[in-house]
Design a protein around this motif. Structure first.
Motif, PDB file in Angstrom:
ATOM      1  N   GLN A  46       0.841  -1.183   0.002  1.00  0.00           N
ATOM      2  CA  GLN A  46       0.026   0.008  -0.049  1.00  0.00           C
ATOM      3  C   GLN A  46       0.815   1.156   0.009  1.00  0.00           C
ATOM      4  N   GLY A  47       1.840   1.191   0.917  1.00  0.00           N
ATOM      5  CA  GLY A  47       2.851   2.379   0.699  1.00  0.00           C
ATOM      6  C   GLY A  47       3.469   2.587  -0.521  1.00  0.00           C
ATOM      7  N   GLN A  48       3.792   1.508  -1.070  1.00  0.00           N
ATOM      8  CA  GLN A  48       4.488   1.633  -2.380  1.00  0.00           C
ATOM      9  C   GLN A  48       3.642   2.115  -3.530  1.00  0.00           C
ATOM     10  N   LEU A  49       2.264   1.574  -3.785  1.00  0.00           N
ATOM     11  CA  LEU A  49       1.404   2.199  -4.689  1.00  0.00           C
ATOM     12  C   LEU A  49       0.796   3.547  -4.252  1.00  0.00           C
ATOM     13  N   GLU A  50       0.878   4.026  -3.086  1.00  0.00           N
ATOM     14  CA  GLU A  50       0.444   5.346  -2.698  1.00  0.00           C
ATOM     15  C   GLU A  50       1.526   6.593  -2.559  1.00  0.00           C
ATOM     16  N   ALA A  51       2.713   5.892  -2.852  1.00  0.00           N
ATOM     17  CA  ALA A  51       3.931   6.709  -2.504  1.00  0.00           C
ATOM     18  C   ALA A  51       4.070   7.314  -1.301  1.00  0.00           C
ATOM     19  N   GLU A  52       3.527   6.514  -0.185  1.00  0.00           N
ATOM     20  CA  GLU A  52       3.632   7.065   1.238  1.00  0.00           C
ATOM     21  C   GLU A  52       4.763   6.425   2.161  1.00  0.00           C
ATOM     22  N   ARG A  53       5.990   6.983   2.015  1.00  0.00           N
ATOM     23  CA  ARG A  53       6.928   6.401   2.731  1.00  0.00           C
ATOM     24  C   ARG A  53       6.761   6.064   3.938  1.00  0.00           C
ATOM     25  N   PRO A  54       6.197   6.860   5.018  1.00  0.00           N
ATOM     26  CA  PRO A  54       6.050   6.107   6.504  1.00  0.00           C
ATOM     27  C   PRO A  54       5.274   5.000   6.496  1.00  0.00           C
ATOM     28  N   LEU A  55       4.340   4.549   5.488  1.00  0.00           N
ATOM     29  CA  LEU A  55       3.432   3.639   5.422  1.00  0.00           C
ATOM     30  C   LEU A  55       4.361   2.498   5.053  1.00  0.00           C
ATOM     31  N   PHE A  56       5.067   2.636   4.001  1.00  0.00           N
ATOM     32  CA  PHE A  56       6.171   1.577   3.533  1.00  0.00           C
ATOM     33  C   PHE A  56       7.111   1.084   4.636  1.00  0.00           C
ATOM     34  N   GLU A  57       7.404   2.071   5.264  1.00  0.00           N
ATOM     35  CA  GLU A  57       8.531   1.750   6.279  1.00  0.00           C
ATOM     36  C   GLU A  57       7.821   1.290   7.548  1.00  0.00           C
ATOM     37  N   GLN A  58       6.680   1.484   7.957  1.00  0.00           N
ATOM     38  CA  GLN A  58       5.778   0.842   9.105  1.00  0.00           C
ATOM     39  C   GLN A  58       5.727  -0.587   8.577  1.00  0.00           C
ATOM     40  N   GLY A  59       5.263  -0.930   7.401  1.00  0.00           N
ATOM     41  CA  GLY A  59       5.233  -2.593   7.039  1.00  0.00           C
ATOM     42  C   GLY A  59       6.596  -3.250   6.791  1.00  0.00           C
ATOM     43  N   ASP A  60       7.674  -2.264   6.477  1.00  0.00           N
ATOM     44  CA  ASP A  60       8.853  -3.215   6.374  1.00  0.00           C
ATOM     45  C   ASP A  60       9.374  -3.785   7.821  1.00  0.00           C
ATOM     46  N   MET A  61       9.213  -2.654   8.777  1.00  0.00           N
ATOM     47  CA  MET A  61       9.612  -2.904  10.182  1.00  0.00           C
ATOM     48  C   MET A  61       8.572  -4.040  10.797  1.00  0.00           C
ATOM     49  N   ALA A  62       7.354  -3.890  10.475  1.00  0.00           N
ATOM     50  CA  ALA A  62       6.303  -4.929  11.043  1.00  0.00           C
ATOM     51  C   ALA A  62       6.919  -6.322  10.383  1.00  0.00           C
ATOM     52  N   PHE A  63       6.913  -6.217   9.092  1.00  0.00           N
ATOM     53  CA  PHE A  63       7.305  -7.731   8.616  1.00  0.00           C
ATOM     54  C   PHE A  63       8.606  -8.215   9.384  1.00  0.00           C
ATOM     55  N   HIS A  64       9.674  -7.459   9.410  1.00  0.00           N
ATOM     56  CA  HIS A  64      11.010  -8.086  10.201  1.00  0.00           C
ATOM     57  C   HIS A  64      10.852  -8.401  11.443  1.00  0.00           C
ATOM     58  N   GLN A  65      10.039  -7.595  12.120  1.00  0.00           N
ATOM     59  CA  GLN A  65       9.579  -7.931  13.582  1.00  0.00           C
ATOM     60  C   GLN A  65       8.695  -9.207  13.721  1.00  0.00           C
ATOM     61  N   ALA A  66       7.702  -9.453  12.877  1.00  0.00           N
ATOM     62  CA  ALA A  66       7.047 -10.531  12.886  1.00  0.00           C
ATOM     63  C   ALA A  66       7.699 -11.647  12.653  1.00  0.00           C
ATOM     64  N   LEU A  67       9.015 -11.445  11.567  1.00  0.00           N
ATOM     65  CA  LEU A  67       9.933 -12.687  11.357  1.00  0.00           C
ATOM     66  C   LEU A  67      10.490 -13.009  12.574  1.00  0.00           C
ATOM     67  N   LEU A  68      10.945 -11.991  13.150  1.00  0.00           N
ATOM     68  CA  LEU A  68      11.900 -12.376  14.448  1.00  0.00           C
ATOM     69  C   LEU A  68      10.933 -13.076  15.480  1.00  0.00           C
ATOM     70  N   ARG A  69       9.708 -12.583  15.604  1.00  0.00           N
ATOM     71  CA  ARG A  69       8.730 -13.606  16.652  1.00  0.00           C
ATOM     72  C   ARG A  69       8.535 -14.763  16.166  1.00  0.00           C
ATOM     73  N   ALA A  70       8.600 -14.912  14.685  1.00  0.00           N
ATOM     74  CA  ALA A  70       8.236 -16.318  14.289  1.00  0.00           C
ATOM     75  C   ALA A  70       9.481 -17.318  14.570  1.00  0.00           C
ATOM     76  N   THR A  71      10.521 -16.995  14.960  1.00  0.00           N
ATOM     77  CA  THR A  71      11.582 -18.027  15.473  1.00  0.00           C
ATOM     78  C   THR A  71      11.426 -18.513  16.690  1.00  0.00           C
ATOM     79  N   HIS A  72      10.325 -18.066  17.530  1.00  0.00           N
ATOM     80  CA  HIS A  72      10.084 -18.391  18.807  1.00  0.00           C
ATOM     81  C   HIS A  72      11.277 -19.022  19.724  1.00  0.00           C
ATOM     82  N   ASN A  73      12.252 -17.823  19.694  1.00  0.00           N
ATOM     83  CA  ASN A  73      13.371 -18.190  20.510  1.00  0.00           C
ATOM     84  C   ASN A  73      13.708 -17.094  21.399  1.00  0.00           C
TER      85      ASN A  73
END
Length: 243
Positions: free
Chosen positions: A137-164
């Motif tokens: 959505q951030g990419q399509l709407e040229a909304e950098r803060p929205l893109f960055e929010q999604g990017d960080m959320a993805f990598h945080q979810a990835l980290l949580r998915a380790t269950h370590n």
């Protein structure tokens, strides 16, 4: 609004920290004494003393009894401290430090992706998918803060998915370091990030399908491709030895 002693001290801390991190106060420089700093900032000596103690705890300065505080070199900074990373991200970060950050990501994140492919559950996958949609959505709407929010959320979810639990305990510092990295390597026009988003979707599919080797390799590619945007076009040979 009432201004507390703590908020005054925090303001002095932030101002001095930014001057150190962005080179206005060079390594080895002796800071002014507490009385002089109190006059300069128009605050109490207690506020100055508290600010200096915080900076010392974060490795930005050294305090010695009966001597003036001195500015430390970057090697002594607590670079995984959330505040230090935040101050760094406010200005232009030199390429050598960005390169070292990308090396750290290359050592760390492919292994996170491997564990996520082994351990991710339905909740983890849903969180990753939601984050990817924010990025798109951030990419399509040229909304950098929205893109960055999604990017960080993805990598945080990835980290949580380790269950370590140990990796999760490091999560805040690691997330802050990754955020600094993202800001240094993302395109200025987020409409140009379609390729990066596609790479993240491919990583998500590898994790969803529990393709462990593919997940590791896909994350490695994401980090290397990000580095190419900001640091170098031809990958240094040393990166071939980081597996």
């Amino acid at each position: 609004m009432k201004v507390t002693q703590a908020s005054i001290s925090e303001s002095v801390t932030q101002h001095l920290a930014r001057r150190i991190i962005h080179g206005d106060l060079a390594p080895g420089l002796s800071l002014s004494g507490e009385n002089e700093l109190a006059q300069e900032y128009d605050v109490s000596r207690t506020s100055v003393r508290n600010a200096l103690q915080v900076l010392a705890a974060k490795g930005l300065i050294s305090i010695q009894a009966k001597k003036r505080s001195t500015v430390n070199s970057r090697e002594q900074w607590s670079l995984l401290d959330i505040d230090v990373l935040g101050w760094l991200s406010e200005g232009e970060v030199d390429l050598q430090l960005v390169e070292q950050l990308m090396i750290t990501r290359l050592i760390f994140e492919p292994n996170v992706a491997t564990l996520a492919a082994l351990n991710a559950n339905g909740h983890d996958l849903a969180a990753m998918e939601d984050a990817l949609q924010l990025m798109r959505q951030g990419q399509l709407e040229a909304e950098r803060p929205l893109f960055e929010q999604g990017d960080m959320a993805f990598h945080q979810a990835l980290l949580r998915a380790t269950h370590n639990p140990f990796l999760l305990a490091l999560g805040n510092a690691l997330s802050a370091a990754m955020e600094l990295s993202f800001r240094q390597t993302i395109e200025k026009d987020v409409r140009q990030t379609k390729t990066a988003i596609d790479e993240h979707f491919q990583l998500f599919d590898a994790i969803r399908l529990k393709q462990v080797d593919n997940a590791r390799q896909q994350m490695r590619s994401i980090v290397l491709n990000a580095a190419k945007k900001r640091i170098w076009h031809d990958r240094p040979e040393m990166f071939d030895h980081i597996i």
